[in-house]
Every structure is written in structure tokens, then in C-alpha cells.
Design an enzyme around this catalytic site. Sequence first.
Site, PDB file in Angstrom:
ATOM      1  N   ARG A   1       0.821  -1.214   0.000  1.00  0.00           N
ATOM      2  CA  ARG A   1       0.000   0.000   0.000  1.00  0.00           C
ATOM      3  C   ARG A   1       0.846   1.251   0.000  1.00  0.00           C
ATOM      4  O   ARG A   1       1.921   1.299   0.591  1.00  0.00           O
ATOM      5  CB  ARG A   1      -0.907   0.013   1.235  1.00  0.00           C
TER       6      ARG A   1
ATOM      7  N   CYS B   1       0.143   5.587   0.598  1.00  0.00           N
ATOM      8  CA  CYS B   1      -0.827   6.574   1.053  1.00  0.00           C
ATOM      9  C   CYS B   1      -0.222   7.941   0.799  1.00  0.00           C
ATOM     10  O   CYS B   1       0.893   8.228   1.241  1.00  0.00           O
ATOM     11  CB  CYS B   1      -1.135   6.382   2.537  1.00  0.00           C
TER      12      CYS B   1
END
Length: 126
Positions: free
Chosen positions: A104, A106
Amino acid sequence: MPKQVVVAEGSSPPIGPYSIGVWAGDLLFISGQTPIDPATGTVVPGSVTDQTHQSIKNVRTILEAAGLTLDNVVKSTLFIKNMDHFTAINEVYASYFAKPYPARSCVEVARLPRDVLVELEVVASR
């Protein structure tokens, strides 16, 4: 490599010239999903947690249309309006994704479409 577009009943239509999901081989690329309520076509009112829930639900709808689940997600990217919301977004995110978590990123951004607080895009694998 031929591309195959995913059509998902019950999802919000794209707000621009793009597909909501595209298969390329065994990988499904899902465009950024914002907290649009597909039933009304409007942004879900409320907090960043409310908007995060809706964005993930929108991703899940597209995955299911393609015969996949959130467990098939291998990479996600979160675009958020305010890094101060990082902890609240993580709590919601963790309630949908299980270990082993997808890779991930962000990123805090200046602005998102329709001035939403969060947008989520994912890559999933068969």
C-alpha cells in the site's frame, strides 16, 4: 495484451473518460473510487471514516463484479486530503483487509474530485 473492461451493476459510473476496472492478463486494475453513494450519485456526507467505508465498499462492488474479493487485492493506493486522518482511515481499512495485507501507498493530496476526503485505487490478482 488485450484489455477487458469490467462492468459492475450497482456501482457509480465514471465521472471522466476512464473505465472503473480493466483486466490485463491476471491483474485487475480498479480506478480510484471515491465515497460516492451509487444509489444517489452523491458524496456520502459525514466524517472521513464514513467516506473511507464507502470508498472501500465501492471497490468491493467492482471486485465482486469481476469474481474477486478484497482478499485478491495485492496493491492499494490511498489518496487522502489530510494526513491527520491517517489513523482513522487505517482503522477502517484494517476492518476490511486481512493479513497478509496488500502492499500500500498513502499520499496526501491538495484536492480530490468533488472535494471528497479519500480515494482508493487497487490492483487485484486472480
